[in-house]
Motif scaffolding. Structure first.
Motif, PDB file in Angstrom:
ATOM      1  N   THR A 200      57.494  13.115  66.497  1.00  0.00           N
ATOM      2  CA  THR A 200      57.016  12.197  65.455  1.00  0.00           C
ATOM      3  C   THR A 200      58.170  11.334  64.962  1.00  0.00           C
ATOM      4  OG1 THR A 200      55.458  13.905  64.732  1.00  0.00           O
ATOM      5  CG2 THR A 200      55.864  12.093  63.215  1.00  0.00           C
ATOM      6  N   GLU A 201      57.920  10.048  64.798  1.00  0.00           N
ATOM      7  CA  GLU A 201      58.897   9.203  64.093  1.00  0.00           C
ATOM      8  C   GLU A 201      58.158   8.099  63.356  1.00  0.00           C
ATOM      9  OE1 GLU A 201      61.765   6.945  66.447  1.00  0.00           O
ATOM     10  OE2 GLU A 201      60.406   6.997  68.162  1.00  0.00           O
ATOM     11  N   THR A 208      53.375   5.685  61.719  1.00  0.00           N
ATOM     12  CA  THR A 208      53.911   6.931  62.268  1.00  0.00           C
ATOM     13  C   THR A 208      53.518   7.031  63.741  1.00  0.00           C
ATOM     14  OG1 THR A 208      53.567   7.973  60.112  1.00  0.00           O
ATOM     15  CG2 THR A 208      53.988   9.432  61.980  1.00  0.00           C
ATOM     16  N   VAL A 210      53.232   9.350  66.890  1.00  0.00           N
ATOM     17  CA  VAL A 210      53.216  10.744  67.326  1.00  0.00           C
ATOM     18  C   VAL A 210      52.927  10.764  68.822  1.00  0.00           C
ATOM     19  CG1 VAL A 210      52.214  13.038  66.990  1.00  0.00           C
ATOM     20  CG2 VAL A 210      52.327  11.438  65.072  1.00  0.00           C
ATOM     21  N   PHE A 212      52.344  13.291  72.211  1.00  0.00           N
ATOM     22  CA  PHE A 212      52.089  14.607  72.807  1.00  0.00           C
ATOM     23  C   PHE A 212      52.426  14.476  74.295  1.00  0.00           C
ATOM     24  CE2 PHE A 212      49.434  16.856  69.591  1.00  0.00           C
ATOM     25  CZ  PHE A 212      49.291  15.833  68.674  1.00  0.00           C
TER      26      PHE A 212
ATOM     27  N   LEU B  12      47.745  17.630  61.377  1.00  0.00           N
ATOM     28  CA  LEU B  12      47.646  16.244  61.845  1.00  0.00           C
ATOM     29  C   LEU B  12      46.192  15.786  61.900  1.00  0.00           C
ATOM     30  CD1 LEU B  12      49.209  13.814  62.942  1.00  0.00           C
ATOM     31  CD2 LEU B  12      49.171  14.888  65.192  1.00  0.00           C
ATOM     32  N   PRO B 176      52.750  19.081  62.420  1.00  0.00           N
ATOM     33  CA  PRO B 176      52.409  18.482  63.729  1.00  0.00           C
ATOM     34  C   PRO B 176      51.575  19.419  64.588  1.00  0.00           C
ATOM     35  CG  PRO B 176      54.665  19.286  63.781  1.00  0.00           C
ATOM     36  CD  PRO B 176      54.151  19.555  62.384  1.00  0.00           C
ATOM     37  N   THR B 200      56.099   7.015  53.928  1.00  0.00           N
ATOM     38  CA  THR B 200      56.064   8.041  54.970  1.00  0.00           C
ATOM     39  C   THR B 200      57.470   8.341  55.448  1.00  0.00           C
ATOM     40  OG1 THR B 200      53.932   7.169  55.703  1.00  0.00           O
ATOM     41  CG2 THR B 200      55.058   8.624  57.218  1.00  0.00           C
ATOM     42  N   VAL B 202      59.607  11.454  58.097  1.00  0.00           N
ATOM     43  CA  VAL B 202      59.485  12.636  58.941  1.00  0.00           C
ATOM     44  C   VAL B 202      60.672  13.553  58.681  1.00  0.00           C
ATOM     45  CG1 VAL B 202      59.352  13.500  61.305  1.00  0.00           C
ATOM     46  CG2 VAL B 202      58.255  11.347  60.713  1.00  0.00           C
ATOM     47  N   GLY B 206      59.715  18.197  61.887  1.00  0.00           N
ATOM     48  CA  GLY B 206      58.582  17.507  62.511  1.00  0.00           C
ATOM     49  C   GLY B 206      57.439  17.288  61.541  1.00  0.00           C
ATOM     50  N   THR B 208      55.506  15.466  58.702  1.00  0.00           N
ATOM     51  CA  THR B 208      55.473  14.117  58.160  1.00  0.00           C
ATOM     52  C   THR B 208      55.064  14.195  56.694  1.00  0.00           C
ATOM     53  OG1 THR B 208      54.742  13.310  60.323  1.00  0.00           O
ATOM     54  CG2 THR B 208      54.507  11.798  58.461  1.00  0.00           C
TER      55      THR B 208
END
Lengths: 214, 214
Positions: A200-201, A208, A210, A212, B12, B176, B200, B202, B206, B208
């Motif tokens: 996540t960043e 945001t 995310v 996977f 999430l 997450p 927001t 992070v 991880g 948020t």
């Protein structure tokens, strides 16, 4: 080796589209969902043909650049193609115009009688398939060669591939907005974080990102 | 001036609790939802009494520290108190033990016949109210003095206060993970981002952290 990818813009409450109408197939919330993406230099150049260098160049842009790289075939649902919008018009060719922005084979999932392939300007050819998604994916992987296959959407199609465990890379760009309606991505996806690594960043825009990855 | 605050741990996919049972009122996913929070130095010190200085000290910890500051009264739903778990036991005093961790007046929303106030060890007094949430909030604000009022949960109670426009500060710590079940925070909250400013970031874990502030 070919990877299967999904990229989606969603709201903080998990909606990937907002209240679509026949006039506005993406839904009226689409602009707010995609504002940070559309503002990137990469999007402006690749979609609008704006080579002036204008647009954002931070974290959002790095994801936008990745989006446009290395996709050899695309799969989309019937709704994303446009089948559901004018079901009684046999001449309706979908939302994507004479020169769709794909430039690659696009496999359209449909439950109606298959049409013949539909080659368009710019290298896109639409193929219509009513077989199992695993079969369509195998065909798309084959035609992608060494490149990736993207499951483009809509959100129901994306979820179907995710639930079937067919997706290697999911990237969601989460806009800091609450839509309260539309198509939900996060239904029945319990445990995706256990089969994939999650990263996540937050971009300068407040989006945001995310990912996977497996 | 008193502000009305909510802090929640969600997944999430927007679930603030997972599949509660009478043995495990928070649901079996609770540990995964709150892992980063429980790992903070502040939580370890404030809840476990661990003064060794162990625990995480980054972004998660700064939110944990803020959580414990400046709350003068708390409001919670009947489920969070524990009313729903043993409805036929008149002696059942809820989940919080002889010395609940609040140390302040706690207003419990209930639709059953009001009980008299229940003073506990450590400064917590439970007050049971079946009046409108605006009336209960006015009373809580009054008893909080210059401090804040927290709407502690559960998620249905939090959403009720949010939908009524009664909340000044919402902080969600988004783990997450995808739970796929439980109580959803993000129902019918369209437009909260228009009345509040959204921020927001992070954390190293991880997680948020999203804050809505007005």
């Amino acid at each position: 080796m070919t990877r299967v990818r999904i990229d989606l813009n969603i709201s903080l409450d998990g909606f990937a589209s907002g209240a679509p109408t026949s006039e506005n197939p993406m839904g009226e919330d689409w602009e707010r969902l995609t504002a940070a993406y559309v503002a990137t230099r990469t999007f402006r150049e690749r979609v609008f043909g704006d080579t002036s260098g204008a647009g954002s160049t931070g974290i959002d842009d790095s994801y936008a650049a990745a989006y446009f790289e290395g996709v050899g075939a695309e799969i989309m649902g019937a709704g994303m193609f446009g089948f559901h919008s004018f079901p009684d018009d046999p001449d309706w060719q979908g939302w994507w115009g004479d020169e769709p922005p794909f430039g690659i084979p696009v496999y359209v999932l449909t439950h109606t009688a298959p049409r013949p392939p539909m080659p368009m300007q710019g290298g896109t050819t639409f193929h219509f398939r009513s077989t199992a998604i695993t079969d369509v994916l195998a065909e798309a992987i084959d035609s992608a060669g060494t490149l990736d296959v993207r499951v483009g959407g809509g959100v129901g199609t994306a979820r179907e591939f995710l639930r079937a465990g067919l997706v290697d890379d999911l990237h969601v760009a989460i806009a800091p907005i609450l839509l309260g309606r539309g198509g939900r991505l996060w239904e029945d996806l319990r445990g995706l974080d256990l089969t994939h690594q999650v990263r996540t960043e937050v971009a300068e825009s407040g989006t945001t990102h995310v990912t996977f990855t497996r």
